[in-house]
Design an enzyme around this catalytic site. Structure first.
Site, PDB file in Angstrom:
ATOM      1  N   GLY A 138       1.020  -1.139   0.162  1.00  0.00           N
ATOM      2  CA  GLY A 138      -0.045   0.004   0.065  1.00  0.00           C
ATOM      3  C   GLY A 138       1.069   1.360  -0.091  1.00  0.00           C
ATOM      4  O   GLY A 138       0.504   2.268   0.500  1.00  0.00           O
ATOM      5  N   GLY A 179      -0.574   4.838  -1.114  1.00  0.00           N
ATOM      6  CA  GLY A 179      -1.732   5.042  -0.445  1.00  0.00           C
ATOM      7  C   GLY A 179      -1.538   6.249   0.710  1.00  0.00           C
ATOM      8  O   GLY A 179      -0.452   7.010   0.920  1.00  0.00           O
ATOM      9  N   ARG A 226      -0.492  -1.344  -6.712  1.00  0.00           N
ATOM     10  CA  ARG A 226      -0.594  -1.822  -7.975  1.00  0.00           C
ATOM     11  C   ARG A 226      -0.226  -0.870  -9.086  1.00  0.00           C
ATOM     12  O   ARG A 226       0.047  -1.155 -10.227  1.00  0.00           O
ATOM     13  CB  ARG A 226      -2.200  -1.661  -8.110  1.00  0.00           C
ATOM     14  N   ASP A 233      -2.283   0.226  17.258  1.00  0.00           N
ATOM     15  CA  ASP A 233      -3.599   1.294  17.539  1.00  0.00           C
ATOM     16  C   ASP A 233      -2.604   2.557  17.802  1.00  0.00           C
ATOM     17  O   ASP A 233      -1.946   2.681  18.927  1.00  0.00           O
ATOM     18  CB  ASP A 233      -4.150   0.793  19.001  1.00  0.00           C
ATOM     19  N   HIS A 234      -2.591   3.524  17.039  1.00  0.00           N
ATOM     20  CA  HIS A 234      -1.772   4.654  17.353  1.00  0.00           C
ATOM     21  C   HIS A 234      -1.998   5.542  18.625  1.00  0.00           C
ATOM     22  O   HIS A 234      -1.138   6.181  19.277  1.00  0.00           O
ATOM     23  CB  HIS A 234      -1.673   5.789  16.164  1.00  0.00           C
ATOM     24  N   LYS A 246       0.813   7.581  21.823  1.00  0.00           N
ATOM     25  CA  LYS A 246       0.940   8.809  22.311  1.00  0.00           C
ATOM     26  C   LYS A 246       1.420   8.884  23.558  1.00  0.00           C
ATOM     27  O   LYS A 246       1.062   8.165  24.571  1.00  0.00           O
ATOM     28  CB  LYS A 246      -0.625   9.591  22.333  1.00  0.00           C
ATOM     29  N   GLU A 266     -13.725  14.536  18.283  1.00  0.00           N
ATOM     30  CA  GLU A 266     -13.132  15.100  17.041  1.00  0.00           C
ATOM     31  C   GLU A 266     -13.815  16.229  16.694  1.00  0.00           C
ATOM     32  O   GLU A 266     -15.254  16.414  16.865  1.00  0.00           O
ATOM     33  CB  GLU A 266     -13.199  13.974  16.036  1.00  0.00           C
ATOM     34  N   ASP A 321     -15.588   2.250  15.156  1.00  0.00           N
ATOM     35  CA  ASP A 321     -14.229   3.189  14.536  1.00  0.00           C
ATOM     36  C   ASP A 321     -13.353   3.515  15.991  1.00  0.00           C
ATOM     37  O   ASP A 321     -12.280   3.713  15.653  1.00  0.00           O
ATOM     38  CB  ASP A 321     -14.714   4.308  13.897  1.00  0.00           C
ATOM     39  N   HIS A 344      -9.268   2.332  20.437  1.00  0.00           N
ATOM     40  CA  HIS A 344      -8.707   3.343  21.071  1.00  0.00           C
ATOM     41  C   HIS A 344      -9.178   3.483  22.650  1.00  0.00           C
ATOM     42  O   HIS A 344      -8.508   3.424  23.558  1.00  0.00           O
ATOM     43  CB  HIS A 344      -8.944   4.666  20.325  1.00  0.00           C
ATOM     44  N   LYS A 376     -17.900  12.705  16.255  1.00  0.00           N
ATOM     45  CA  LYS A 376     -17.187  13.652  15.421  1.00  0.00           C
ATOM     46  C   LYS A 376     -18.044  14.944  15.626  1.00  0.00           C
ATOM     47  O   LYS A 376     -19.143  14.908  16.043  1.00  0.00           O
ATOM     48  CB  LYS A 376     -17.459  12.985  13.998  1.00  0.00           C
ATOM     49  N   LYS A 421     -11.660  19.180  19.513  1.00  0.00           N
ATOM     50  CA  LYS A 421     -10.715  18.251  19.297  1.00  0.00           C
ATOM     51  C   LYS A 421      -9.880  17.652  20.508  1.00  0.00           C
ATOM     52  O   LYS A 421      -8.889  18.693  20.874  1.00  0.00           O
ATOM     53  CB  LYS A 421      -9.821  18.134  18.017  1.00  0.00           C
TER      54      LYS A 421
HETATM   55  P1  NAD Z   1      -5.583   3.871   0.584  1.00  0.00           P
HETATM   56  O1  NAD Z   1      -6.690   3.586  -0.213  1.00  0.00           O
HETATM   57  O2  NAD Z   1      -5.087   5.335   0.381  1.00  0.00           O
HETATM   58  O3  NAD Z   1      -4.175   2.991   0.026  1.00  0.00           O
HETATM   59  C1  NAD Z   1      -4.580   1.658  -0.331  1.00  0.00           C
HETATM   60  C2  NAD Z   1      -3.271   1.059  -0.865  1.00  0.00           C
HETATM   61  O4  NAD Z   1      -3.249  -0.152  -0.953  1.00  0.00           O
HETATM   62  C3  NAD Z   1      -2.866   1.974  -2.213  1.00  0.00           C
HETATM   63  O5  NAD Z   1      -1.346   2.013  -2.299  1.00  0.00           O
HETATM   64  C4  NAD Z   1      -3.430   0.776  -3.308  1.00  0.00           C
HETATM   65  O6  NAD Z   1      -2.684   0.927  -4.287  1.00  0.00           O
HETATM   66  C5  NAD Z   1      -3.167  -0.465  -2.703  1.00  0.00           C
HETATM   67  N1  NAD Z   1      -3.811  -1.659  -3.102  1.00  0.00           N
HETATM   68  C6  NAD Z   1      -5.218  -1.740  -3.284  1.00  0.00           C
HETATM   69  N2  NAD Z   1      -5.434  -3.156  -3.604  1.00  0.00           N
HETATM   70  C7  NAD Z   1      -4.270  -3.572  -4.174  1.00  0.00           C
HETATM   71  C8  NAD Z   1      -4.003  -4.773  -4.854  1.00  0.00           C
HETATM   72  N3  NAD Z   1      -5.031  -5.718  -5.172  1.00  0.00           N
HETATM   73  N4  NAD Z   1      -3.067  -5.170  -4.795  1.00  0.00           N
HETATM   74  C9  NAD Z   1      -1.737  -4.212  -4.506  1.00  0.00           C
HETATM   75  N5  NAD Z   1      -2.001  -3.065  -3.941  1.00  0.00           N
HETATM   76  C10 NAD Z   1      -3.359  -2.715  -3.774  1.00  0.00           C
HETATM   77  O7  NAD Z   1      -5.742   3.319   1.905  1.00  0.00           O
HETATM   78  P2  NAD Z   1      -4.905   3.868   3.250  1.00  0.00           P
HETATM   79  O8  NAD Z   1      -5.895   4.945   3.842  1.00  0.00           O
HETATM   80  O9  NAD Z   1      -3.668   4.268   3.178  1.00  0.00           O
HETATM   81  O10 NAD Z   1      -5.328   2.852   4.435  1.00  0.00           O
HETATM   82  C11 NAD Z   1      -4.459   1.941   4.554  1.00  0.00           C
HETATM   83  C12 NAD Z   1      -4.787   1.110   5.485  1.00  0.00           C
HETATM   84  O11 NAD Z   1      -4.442   1.734   6.744  1.00  0.00           O
HETATM   85  C13 NAD Z   1      -6.362   0.650   5.756  1.00  0.00           C
HETATM   86  O12 NAD Z   1      -6.453  -0.574   6.517  1.00  0.00           O
HETATM   87  C14 NAD Z   1      -7.114   1.632   6.814  1.00  0.00           C
HETATM   88  O13 NAD Z   1      -7.766   1.163   7.496  1.00  0.00           O
HETATM   89  C15 NAD Z   1      -5.736   2.031   7.644  1.00  0.00           C
HETATM   90  N6  NAD Z   1      -5.534   3.226   8.375  1.00  0.00           N
HETATM   91  C16 NAD Z   1      -5.379   4.299   7.533  1.00  0.00           C
HETATM   92  C17 NAD Z   1      -5.360   5.445   8.198  1.00  0.00           C
HETATM   93  C18 NAD Z   1      -5.285   6.586   7.513  1.00  0.00           C
HETATM   94  O14 NAD Z   1      -4.946   7.639   8.096  1.00  0.00           O
HETATM   95  N7  NAD Z   1      -5.192   6.694   6.168  1.00  0.00           N
HETATM   96  C19 NAD Z   1      -5.461   5.481   9.462  1.00  0.00           C
HETATM   97  C20 NAD Z   1      -5.507   4.380  10.505  1.00  0.00           C
HETATM   98  C21 NAD Z   1      -5.841   3.053   9.681  1.00  0.00           C
END
Ligand code: NAD
Length: 492
Positions: free
Chosen positions: A16, A19, A50, A181-182, A186, A220, A239, A244, A340, A345
């Protein structure tokens, strides 16, 4: 000067890698660890997702995500050169063969000694497949450590959490699974154990003989923003409460660990969560309140937000009263609330002590209960309220005063962000601030009972207890405490 021992050797895989989480949290955290010398020469990162990116493009993305944090452009460039990209569909086992080849090359190039960290920053539905392929195609190493970092949400109920865990545990032992669990990263949450187990006055007082009630607020100010798709399936209970809030509850109510080690600490947290009273539907109705934010001026109601069902029953607010049925906490109500679009916050914990059994002062003097508070987020610090004598010429009056300490600017400047602390822990192999599978299971067991009771109630959207945006939630949340003769101490 950076002493050699600080430096860590690790190959980090980020599934990911394109992401939001990776770009907003993981890369800046890794850069801070680089600036501090924890990561220096002997590390490399493989980002996989991907999209068909090149290494050059990926390195530019890394530089963009740390923009403004670098001391010099050269520093940012040198850091980004440790990053490699591999386009990868996680379902395709062929790709793991290429991933292994790249990993083995980088291991030699950077002298990493086989230490591998697999950070799964993508949808949990892929976790099982990824773990299976990492072992099956031997992307894991034989000579260093292999650890897997898992993001939330860990399941959406007990049974999905158990099957997700089974999928991972087939390939990685519990002590190499780091469930993030971020909130556990803290500073002020970590401070709970220091205050509880480092101060004899609190050892004596931290129980149902002296604590009247505990209050936890995770508020929040933002609305659902771009997360409506996920949020509609989760709601505030799943959530925020399952993870948390219950983690904070466990830190506040666990027994003292025999030693300050990850194993002993997590065992006591598991016991605390095991003692959570799981509610019947009748008890849910008595002890839990849900709500949804309503419009206020320019602020939209939840049901008017993009991608939200106009008839949605998803709660954006939860307040509840919990009971931990163990020797020290039985009978102490633990009030929690999260939501929310609230007035501010904040993460705030108030420990309200029982009042004096007898007021020896004049009838006009009210004795206030002592309250110990942790401000976790904005202006981190602690407060303790005391009844003191009011300065006066004659007579004897009382006044309530607050002893307070807040992290000063210099302390805040050196305080690592939660993700940065937790990532360093994963590299060092310290599981203290990660959630054990049993903690996840007990938490879901508690939350599932509430969810089930709510889902079985036939209510209309209008019957959800709505609250005005920018308030501290519905009146029903205040009433929950008022029924016990209590009120929310934190009232921004
Ligand atoms: P996102 O949708 O921005 O990113 C998802 C990533 O997975 C991308 O890089 C995408 O290309 C990749 N991906 C999806 N399907 C794929 C596949 N079949 N093969 C290869 N790669 C694939 O999601 P995000 O916000 O970065 O969140 C990622 C995880 O972290 C999730 O489980 C989310 O619940 C968790 N999370 C995110 C946050 C946040 O602040 N964004 C906070 C807490 C937890």
């Amino acid at each position: 000067m950076i002493e050699k021992s600080k430096e860590q050797k690790v190959l980090i895989f980020i599934f990911g890698g394109t992401g939001d989480l990776a770009q907003r949290k993981l890369y800046p955290s890794l850069f801070n660890l680089y600036k501090k010398g924890f990561l220096k020469e002997n590390f490399a990162v493989i980002g996989t997702a991907r999209r068909p990116w090149t290494n050059e493009h990926y390195q530019q993305v890394i530089r963009n995500s740390i923009s403004g944090m670098e001391d010099t452009a050269k520093q940012a460039t040198e850091f980004s050169r440790h990053f490699y990209y591999q386009s990868h569909n996680v379902d395709d086992s062929e790709h793991y063969v290429t991933l292994k080849e790249l990993a083995d090359q980088l291991d030699i190039k950077y002298g990493i000694d086989g230490n591998r960290l697999f950070y799964l920053a993508m949808s949990p539905k892929f976790f099982g497949t990824i773990c299976k392929n990492l072992r099956g195609e031997k992307v894991t190493s034989d000579n260093g450590y292999n650890r897997v970092v898992i993001e939330k949400p860990f399941g959406h109920d007990l049974s999905s959490a158990q099957s997700l865990n089974d999928d991972i545990a087939k390939y990685f032992p519990e002590n190499s699974i780091y469930r993030i669990d971020h909130y556990l990263g803290k500073e002020m949450d970590q401070n709970i154990l220091a205050v509880r187990f480092g101060n004899n006055i609190f050892r004596a007082l931290w129980n149902n003989r002296y604590i009247d009630n505990i209050q936890i607020t995770l508020s929040e100010s933002l609305g659902v923003e771009e997360r409506a798709g996920y949020y509609e399936t989760a709601g505030a209970l799943r959530d925020m409460v399952q993870n948390h809030i219950l983690q904070i509850v466990s830190l506040l109510t666990m027994n003292a660990p025999v030693t300050f080690t990850d194993e002993d600490i997590r065992n006591e947290k598991i016991n605390a969560l095991k003692a959570l009273q799981v509610y019947t539907p009748k008890e849910v109705a008595e002890n839990f309140v849900r709500g949804q934010y309503d419009e206020n001026g320019d602020l939209k109601a939840y049901r008017q937000e993009a991608s939200v069902d106009p008839k949605s029953l998803t709660e954006t607010f939860v307040a509840g009263k919990l009971h931990i049925n163990n020797m020290d906490f039985s009978g102490v109500p633990i009030y929690i609330r999260t939501g929310k679009r609230l007035a501010t916050k904040a993460t705030r914990i108030d420990i309200v002590f029982k009042n004096m059994p007898n007021n020896i002062f004049s009838d006009t003097e009210e004795l206030m209960p002592n309250v110990l508070s942790f401000n976790v987020d904005a202006n981190p610090g602690m407060e303790l309220t005391l009844n003191t004598k009011k300065v006066s010429q004659g007579g004897y009056a009382l006044e309530n005063r607050t002893l307070k300490y807040t992290h000063d600017e210099a302390t805040q400047a050196i305080t690592p962000e939660a993700y940065e602390k937790l990532i360093l822990d994963t590299i060092k192999g310290d599981t203290t601030n990660f959630v054990h599978a049993q903690e996840v299971f007990y938490s879901w067991k508690f939350v599932d009972a509430i969810r089930k009771a709510w889902d079985e109630q036939a209510i209309t959207p209008e019957e959800l207890t709505n609250y005005i945006s920018n308030s501290m939630g519905p009146k029903a949340s205040d009433d929950l405490l008022a029924r016990d003769g209590n009120k929310w101490i934190f009232n921004p």
